[in-house]
Design a protein around this motif. Structure first.
Motif, PDB file in Angstrom:
ATOM      1  N   THR A   1       0.829  -1.212   0.000  1.00  0.00           N
ATOM      2  CA  THR A   1       0.000   0.000   0.000  1.00  0.00           C
ATOM      3  C   THR A   1       0.859   1.255   0.000  1.00  0.00           C
ATOM      4  O   THR A   1       0.563   2.232  -0.693  1.00  0.00           O
ATOM      5  N   ALA A   2       1.952   1.235   0.771  1.00  0.00           N
ATOM      6  CA  ALA A   2       2.851   2.396   0.820  1.00  0.00           C
ATOM      7  C   ALA A   2       3.479   2.653  -0.546  1.00  0.00           C
ATOM      8  O   ALA A   2       3.589   3.798  -0.988  1.00  0.00           O
ATOM      9  N   SER A   3       3.881   1.576  -1.222  1.00  0.00           N
ATOM     10  CA  SER A   3       4.466   1.710  -2.550  1.00  0.00           C
ATOM     11  C   SER A   3       3.446   2.282  -3.527  1.00  0.00           C
ATOM     12  O   SER A   3       3.759   3.158  -4.347  1.00  0.00           O
ATOM     13  N   LEU A   4       2.201   1.800  -3.418  1.00  0.00           N
ATOM     14  CA  LEU A   4       1.140   2.278  -4.295  1.00  0.00           C
ATOM     15  C   LEU A   4       0.832   3.748  -4.033  1.00  0.00           C
ATOM     16  O   LEU A   4       0.644   4.542  -4.951  1.00  0.00           O
ATOM     17  N   LEU A   5       0.811   4.120  -2.750  1.00  0.00           N
ATOM     18  CA  LEU A   5       0.550   5.514  -2.388  1.00  0.00           C
ATOM     19  C   LEU A   5       1.662   6.431  -2.904  1.00  0.00           C
ATOM     20  O   LEU A   5       1.406   7.560  -3.335  1.00  0.00           O
ATOM     21  N   ASN A   6       2.912   5.952  -2.852  1.00  0.00           N
ATOM     22  CA  ASN A   6       4.025   6.742  -3.385  1.00  0.00           C
ATOM     23  C   ASN A   6       3.854   6.981  -4.888  1.00  0.00           C
ATOM     24  O   ASN A   6       4.094   8.087  -5.386  1.00  0.00           O
ATOM     25  N   THR A   7       3.437   5.932  -5.599  1.00  0.00           N
ATOM     26  CA  THR A   7       3.242   6.055  -7.048  1.00  0.00           C
ATOM     27  C   THR A   7       2.120   7.026  -7.364  1.00  0.00           C
ATOM     28  O   THR A   7       2.270   7.924  -8.198  1.00  0.00           O
ATOM     29  N   PHE A   8       0.971   6.849  -6.703  1.00  0.00           N
ATOM     30  CA  PHE A   8      -0.155   7.752  -6.932  1.00  0.00           C
ATOM     31  C   PHE A   8       0.153   9.157  -6.425  1.00  0.00           C
ATOM     32  O   PHE A   8      -0.381  10.146  -6.933  1.00  0.00           O
ATOM     33  N   GLY A   9       1.033   9.237  -5.423  1.00  0.00           N
ATOM     34  CA  GLY A   9       1.441  10.551  -4.924  1.00  0.00           C
ATOM     35  C   GLY A   9       2.224  11.318  -5.979  1.00  0.00           C
ATOM     36  O   GLY A   9       2.016  12.515  -6.190  1.00  0.00           O
ATOM     37  N   VAL A  10       3.152  10.630  -6.658  1.00  0.00           N
ATOM     38  CA  VAL A  10       3.916  11.259  -7.744  1.00  0.00           C
ATOM     39  C   VAL A  10       2.986  11.617  -8.901  1.00  0.00           C
ATOM     40  O   VAL A  10       3.126  12.668  -9.531  1.00  0.00           O
ATOM     41  N   PHE A  11       2.024  10.731  -9.171  1.00  0.00           N
ATOM     42  CA  PHE A  11       1.021  11.003 -10.202  1.00  0.00           C
ATOM     43  C   PHE A  11       0.290  12.311  -9.886  1.00  0.00           C
ATOM     44  O   PHE A  11       0.060  13.146 -10.765  1.00  0.00           O
ATOM     45  N   TRP A  12      -0.050  12.489  -8.625  1.00  0.00           N
ATOM     46  CA  TRP A  12      -0.770  13.690  -8.200  1.00  0.00           C
ATOM     47  C   TRP A  12       0.147  14.921  -8.198  1.00  0.00           C
ATOM     48  O   TRP A  12      -0.259  16.007  -8.610  1.00  0.00           O
ATOM     49  N   LEU A  13       1.386  14.765  -7.744  1.00  0.00           N
ATOM     50  CA  LEU A  13       2.315  15.899  -7.717  1.00  0.00           C
ATOM     51  C   LEU A  13       2.533  16.462  -9.123  1.00  0.00           C
ATOM     52  O   LEU A  13       2.642  17.673  -9.304  1.00  0.00           O
TER      53      LEU A  13
ATOM     54  N   PHE B   1     -10.034  29.146 -19.040  1.00  0.00           N
ATOM     55  CA  PHE B   1     -10.547  27.780 -19.171  1.00  0.00           C
ATOM     56  C   PHE B   1      -9.536  26.790 -18.607  1.00  0.00           C
ATOM     57  O   PHE B   1      -9.872  25.921 -17.794  1.00  0.00           O
ATOM     58  N   SER B   2      -8.289  26.906 -19.047  1.00  0.00           N
ATOM     59  CA  SER B   2      -7.252  25.966 -18.633  1.00  0.00           C
ATOM     60  C   SER B   2      -7.008  26.028 -17.133  1.00  0.00           C
ATOM     61  O   SER B   2      -6.799  24.998 -16.481  1.00  0.00           O
ATOM     62  N   LEU B   3      -7.025  27.235 -16.566  1.00  0.00           N
ATOM     63  CA  LEU B   3      -6.786  27.379 -15.137  1.00  0.00           C
ATOM     64  C   LEU B   3      -7.908  26.727 -14.341  1.00  0.00           C
ATOM     65  O   LEU B   3      -7.644  26.010 -13.363  1.00  0.00           O
ATOM     66  N   ALA B   4      -9.155  26.959 -14.748  1.00  0.00           N
ATOM     67  CA  ALA B   4     -10.290  26.359 -14.053  1.00  0.00           C
ATOM     68  C   ALA B   4     -10.206  24.834 -14.104  1.00  0.00           C
ATOM     69  O   ALA B   4     -10.353  24.155 -13.081  1.00  0.00           O
ATOM     70  N   PHE B   5      -9.959  24.296 -15.284  1.00  0.00           N
ATOM     71  CA  PHE B   5      -9.903  22.841 -15.420  1.00  0.00           C
ATOM     72  C   PHE B   5      -8.657  22.269 -14.746  1.00  0.00           C
ATOM     73  O   PHE B   5      -8.709  21.192 -14.140  1.00  0.00           O
ATOM     74  N   ALA B   6      -7.539  22.987 -14.842  1.00  0.00           N
ATOM     75  CA  ALA B   6      -6.297  22.505 -14.231  1.00  0.00           C
ATOM     76  C   ALA B   6      -6.429  22.406 -12.718  1.00  0.00           C
ATOM     77  O   ALA B   6      -5.939  21.460 -12.093  1.00  0.00           O
ATOM     78  N   LEU B   7      -7.090  23.387 -12.114  1.00  0.00           N
ATOM     79  CA  LEU B   7      -7.303  23.350 -10.667  1.00  0.00           C
ATOM     80  C   LEU B   7      -8.190  22.168 -10.286  1.00  0.00           C
ATOM     81  O   LEU B   7      -7.946  21.481  -9.282  1.00  0.00           O
ATOM     82  N   ALA B   8      -9.228  21.919 -11.090  1.00  0.00           N
ATOM     83  CA  ALA B   8     -10.110  20.784 -10.822  1.00  0.00           C
ATOM     84  C   ALA B   8      -9.353  19.464 -10.938  1.00  0.00           C
ATOM     85  O   ALA B   8      -9.499  18.572 -10.093  1.00  0.00           O
ATOM     86  N   ALA B   9      -8.516  19.355 -11.966  1.00  0.00           N
ATOM     87  CA  ALA B   9      -7.751  18.121 -12.180  1.00  0.00           C
ATOM     88  C   ALA B   9      -6.673  17.936 -11.124  1.00  0.00           C
ATOM     89  O   ALA B   9      -6.445  16.828 -10.630  1.00  0.00           O
ATOM     90  N   ALA B  10      -6.007  19.035 -10.762  1.00  0.00           N
ATOM     91  CA  ALA B  10      -4.890  18.955  -9.820  1.00  0.00           C
ATOM     92  C   ALA B  10      -5.353  18.674  -8.399  1.00  0.00           C
ATOM     93  O   ALA B  10      -4.789  17.829  -7.700  1.00  0.00           O
ATOM     94  N   LEU B  11      -6.375  19.391  -7.957  1.00  0.00           N
ATOM     95  CA  LEU B  11      -6.811  19.281  -6.566  1.00  0.00           C
ATOM     96  C   LEU B  11      -7.781  18.131  -6.320  1.00  0.00           C
ATOM     97  O   LEU B  11      -7.896  17.641  -5.198  1.00  0.00           O
ATOM     98  N   PHE B  12      -8.481  17.688  -7.378  1.00  0.00           N
ATOM     99  CA  PHE B  12      -9.489  16.652  -7.187  1.00  0.00           C
ATOM    100  C   PHE B  12      -9.303  15.462  -8.141  1.00  0.00           C
ATOM    101  O   PHE B  12      -9.194  14.323  -7.688  1.00  0.00           O
ATOM    102  N   GLY B  13      -9.290  15.705  -9.455  1.00  0.00           N
ATOM    103  CA  GLY B  13      -9.283  14.615 -10.412  1.00  0.00           C
ATOM    104  C   GLY B  13      -8.125  13.652 -10.269  1.00  0.00           C
ATOM    105  O   GLY B  13      -8.318  12.458 -10.006  1.00  0.00           O
ATOM    106  N   THR B  14      -6.916  14.151 -10.430  1.00  0.00           N
ATOM    107  CA  THR B  14      -5.749  13.270 -10.358  1.00  0.00           C
ATOM    108  C   THR B  14      -5.441  12.825  -8.926  1.00  0.00           C
ATOM    109  O   THR B  14      -4.639  11.921  -8.724  1.00  0.00           O
ATOM    110  N   PHE B  15      -6.097  13.461  -7.960  1.00  0.00           N
ATOM    111  CA  PHE B  15      -5.962  13.033  -6.568  1.00  0.00           C
ATOM    112  C   PHE B  15      -6.865  11.836  -6.281  1.00  0.00           C
ATOM    113  O   PHE B  15      -6.736  11.197  -5.231  1.00  0.00           O
TER     114      PHE B  15
END
Length: 440
Positions: free
Chosen positions: A53-65, A370-384
């Protein structure tokens, strides 16, 4: 100057323009999906740990970063596209994205070069996130500006539909690999093969992007804003950017749940086979492709507001119960049924949301806002979403708990859509430059 032409040239072929513009989206989502699907293997290669789980969280963490770079890319590259032009800007975003893809594909493992491996992968993800911050917005604006009257939602929906083609192709590659290679071989090095395929198609996508025509709408603008003017306008329109972000959140969370996270969810949480998880994802890509233009066309006919509110309302009341039903007795059929439901929500909502977001932001800084609105949604929620889902299950012990994350996204969408379309009209932008959207 071309941008000041009285009668700018029309697009020669709208179908060709759609294909050229959306080709970069293919590369972006192809790589993003592979990173999510092979998260366990990537975790072992670059973020080894005795705790799976820790390894998976690290991977998804980099995905989110990497996704946290999206807002930066939206502002910097968005200002560039609004000032220089849609065509040139989309070529630049593709170049940055391609570098990130190659870096991840060829990076040696942790066992080979130690701590440098995760650092290099992170750099690759940061480059991809920076580029992705404006790729979707730039393509959506391009499609909106070449659309025929009364069909803006339908045209912009193909931005998202193109991403589904990438998911479909990546799923097929993954399915073939799982059939011809032992699971241990795929986990050890076979997972890199689809990434190499992505690198091989980069030259073709570059060729398509280089033949892209500039939009008549951009050429017709009498004045193109400077970077400082773009930044100032985006800041003054912070309210509409925030509301746009809230509208886009349901699109990003459902997308990353049904594509990037579902294969991992199916394999590690539901304990289904790799083939089952991939087949479900492949079928989801097909239905996503179908529902996107349906949503866009429907919203062109009856308006953006009723479609946004209806889908968000359905998601709010069904997300957790559906997942609870699934995890009670997991099976391929039940996973497919639940994912088909989420695919319907995503596709119809996304096809509507893209047209809505193009319309509510100021025209002269359309790409940036447009890009800023969508990027914030993707960064803070979608890819998280993959990280949040893994964390929720780990801390609550409830395998259906990711449903709460989707319910939050739906609630925010309802609040934002109700605010933007209060009284049947959109909230005006600060400088009232946005095009009229009566009836939507």
């Amino acid at each position: 100057m071309a941008g000041s032409a009285t009668n700018p040239p029309e697009i020669k072929s709208r179908i060709g323009a759609i294909l050229r513009a959306t080709s970069g989206n293919f590369l972006e989502q192809f790589d993003f999906f592979l990173f999510g699907f092979y998260a366990a293997a990537i975790g072992k290669a670059f973020f080894p740990s005795t705790d799976e789980t820790a390894s998976l969280l690290n991977t998804f963490g980099v995905f989110w970063l990497g996704a946290l770079m999206r807002p930066v890319g939206a502002i910097v590259l968005g200002a560039y596209i609004d000032r220089i032009g849609r065509r040139q800007g989309l070529i630049v975003t593709l170049a940055i994205m391609a570098i990130g893809t190659v870096v991840i594909a060829f990076c040696p493992s942790y066992a080979s070069i130690g701590i440098a491996a995760p650092v290099i992968v992170l750099i690759g993800r940061l480059l991809q996130g920076f580029s992705a911050g404006v790729e979707l917005g730039g393509v959506s604006v391009y499609l909106a500006e070449i659309s025929t009257p009364g069909n803006r939602g339908f045209y912009t929906s193909f931005q998202s539909s193109s991403q589904q083609v990438a998911i479909f192709v990546a799923s097929i590659l993954g399915f073939i690999l799982s059939e011809v290679m032992p699971a241990d071989t795929v986990a050890a090095w076979g997972w890199r093969i689809p990434f190499f395929v992505g690198c091989m198609i980069i030259p073709l996508i570059f060729f398509l992007r280089r033949t892209l025509e500039e939009t008549p709408a951009f050429l017709a603008m009498k004045k193109h804003p400077t970077a400082n003017e773009v930044f100032a306008s985006a800041l003054s329109n912070w309210r509409i950017v925030l509301l746009g972000m809230m509208i886009a959140i349901l699109t990003t969370t459902t997308f990353y749940f049904v594509t990037v996270y579902t294969p991992t969810f199916g394999k590690t949480v539901l304990k289904l086979s790799t083939q089952d998880a991939l087949l479900v994802t492949l079928l989801v890509a097909v239905t996503n492709f179908f529902w996107n233009p349906v949503g866009g066309a429907l919203s062109d006919r009856i308006g953006r507001k009723p479609v946004l509110l209806a889908i968000a309302g359905l998601a709010l009341v069904t997300a957790y119960p559906a997942l609870h039903w699934l995890v009670a007795a997991p099976s391929f059929g039940k996973l497919l049924a639940v994912e088909m439901m989420f695919s319907f929500y995503f596709g119809v909502y996304s096809g509507t949301m893209l047209g809505a977001l193009v319309e509510i932001v100021p025209a002269h800084v359309r790409t940036t806002c447009f890009s800023l609105a969508f990027a914030l949604a993707a960064a803070l929620f979608g890819t998280f979403t993959p990280f949040a889902s893994t964390l929720l299950i780990e801390h609550t012990g409830d395998k259906a708990s990711p449903g709460y994350w989707l319910m939050l996204a739906a609630l925010l969408g309802i609040i934002a859509a109700s605010t933007v379309y209060r009284g049947g009209k959109t909230v005006p932008t600060y400088d009232a430059v946005a095009e009229p959207v009566a009836g939507h």
